[in-house]
Design an enzyme around this catalytic site. Structure first.
Site, short mmCIF file in Angstrom:
data_model
loop_
_atom_site.label_atom_id
_atom_site.label_comp_id
_atom_site.label_asym_id
_atom_site.label_seq_id
_atom_site.Cartn_x
_atom_site.Cartn_y
_atom_site.Cartn_z
CB SER A 108 -0.96 -0.04 1.19
OG SER A 108 -1.91 0.98 1.13
CG ASP A 247 -2.80 4.17 -1.47
OD1 ASP A 247 -3.51 4.02 -2.49
OD2 ASP A 247 -2.85 3.40 -0.49
#
Length: 452
Positions: A108, A247
């Protein structure tokens, strides 16, 4: 029952350190394959279960993908490879291709030297605790290999990106476009770099892309939703109408207006909710977390929109939404769930819902966002020498009650122990920034004395 490997969002760690090693990941692939074979009993006789694998742009993705592929094949599972693809794209493609599960190789918003393995069920949702426990139990058994005739095969899904682009566009109204908007997209040198620009361009916007040149080592490096300064600068330099930052794996979003002001997940959630309410399409209320800004709760109340809080983590937001039969929720980090559109947090789709709401209101992001002014929020991490029960500690609870009395309903106090570090997080928020700072420091001092 405590899990040995799985956290709240899969298995994550530093590459090369247990458990993010090739041998463990191969065994994980095998264990997952065995469990999935057992739970998918509705397959035609002799048919292999299939698992979809996507990844972000980290250099270690190649190694971990190969390890997973080997383990799944050994368990008799076929593998569908998408290459770099956002986490929510894997959730969608798992459903669209009728795979038994989806796997994402990603850490992530973490730096490139971390990585992780996340799983989706056949319906694009996080795996249940029962299946995660079953996979962990299988990991403790010796790894075996199917006879050669029953080994799984791998093939690449060459049109994966195009399928996902069309899906994202389908969540935006057919009678609406983005013509006339100049948008800067920051793809964090991550998994959205080759899909997000196409989505917004094909809907009519003029696009300027940054953070769209991944090299395996630069994911999230001074770009993306965790470093929005790059987007703020680019929006001003290009005189854009707004900017959108994702992200590394494309499940979090932040936005920037034409003046360079940053809007976080709470503010974007507010814009979507108010837009849906005005159109009569908001299903129930909005789910946030314990860290959601109190201003969001108060702002939604003014529009007659119910608000409820879950524990921190998108898994718990999803559980709360399902429990209440609502469809909209999220975190201030920018992880936004729109369950009427898709099954998991999707940054591209969330951004499109914000733009949809702005189009309906006829307002700019600046004007719409100005309706919700976030309260000052102070977070102090107190390093602790010993564990204590926060709920029953007399001095700590007295300090919390005193602060709450001072805030008089115009603020909020939250104490919680970190799940990963020896720290207690002290959070105070309210309308008066100076008062909030003082109260947070006072409580932190009491916690420090109590944990020495």
């Amino acid at each position: 029952m405590t899990k040995k490997y799985f956290g709240t969002d899969g298995i994550r760690g530093k590459v090369g350190e247990y458990p993010i090693t090739p041998d463990f990941v191969m065994r994980l692939g095998y264990a997952a394959g065995k469990v999935l074979t057992q739970v998918n009993t509705n397959l035609a006789k002799g048919a292999h279960p299939a698992v979809l694998i996507g990844k972000d742009t980290r250099i270690s993705g190649y190694m971990l993908e190969a390890a997973l592929e080997a383990g799944l094949s050994a368990a008799g599972v076929d593998i569908l490879l998408t290459g770099p693809m956002p986490t929510p794209a894997v959730a969608y493609l798992t459903r669209a291709l009728r795979a038994q599960a989806g796997i994402v190789i990603s850490a992530s918003h973490n730096p490139y030297y971390d990585n992780g393995i996340k799983f989706f069920s056949s319906v694009g949702a996080k795996l249940s605790d029962e299946i995660e426990h079953a996979i962990e139990a299988e990991l403790d058994k010796p790894m075996q290999v199917m006879e050669s005739a029953k080994l799984g095969k791998a093939r690449r899904i060459n049109d994966a990106a195009g399928r996902y682009v069309e899906f994202c566009k389908s969540t935006f109204p057919n009678n609406m476009d983005l013509r006339g908007l100049k948008i800067v997209l920051d793809c964090a040198h991550g998994a959205t770099y080759h899909v997000a620009p196409d989505v917004f361009h094909e809907l009519g916007a003029e696009i300027v892309s940054i953070g769209n040149k991944p090299n395996g080592l630069n994911i999230n490096e001074q770009v993306g939703s965790t470093h929005p300064q790059a987007l703020q600068k680019a929006v001003l330099e290009h005189s854009a109408d707004l900017g959108i930052a994702f992200d590394g794996d494309g499940d979090r979003v932040m936005m920037v207006d034409a003046q360079g002001n940053l809007f976080d997940g709470d503010q974007l959630l507010y814009i979507i909710a108010v837009g849906l309410k005005a159109k009569g399409e908001l299903n129930g209320g909005v789910a946030g977390t314990l860290m959601s800004n109190l201003a969001l709760e108060h702002g939604l109340q003014k529009h007659g929109i119910p608000f409820a809080r879950a524990k921190v983590g998108d898994r718990y937001v999803l559980e709360l939404l399902n429990e209440k039969n609502w469809t909209l929720g999220g975190e201030n980090s920018g992880h936004i769930l729109t369950l009427d559109k898709t099954t998991s947090g999707d940054a591209i789709i969330a951004a499109l819902q914000v733009l949809h709401a702005l189009k309906l209101s006829g307002k700019t992001l600046t004007a719409q966002g100005a309706e919700l002014v976030l309260y000052p929020q102070v977070l102090i991490n107190v390093v602790t020498a010993k564990k204590i029960d926060l709920a029953s500690h007399v001095e700590i609870q007295a300090s919390v009650k005193a602060a709450e009395k001072t805030l008089a309903g115009r603020g909020r106090v939250l104490l919680r122990a970190s799940g990963t570090e020896p720290k207690i997080r002290v959070m105070v928020e309210g309308e008066d920034g100076g008062l909030v700072q003082k109260l947070a420091e006072d409580i932190a001092d009491v916690v420090t004395q109590a944990t020495r």
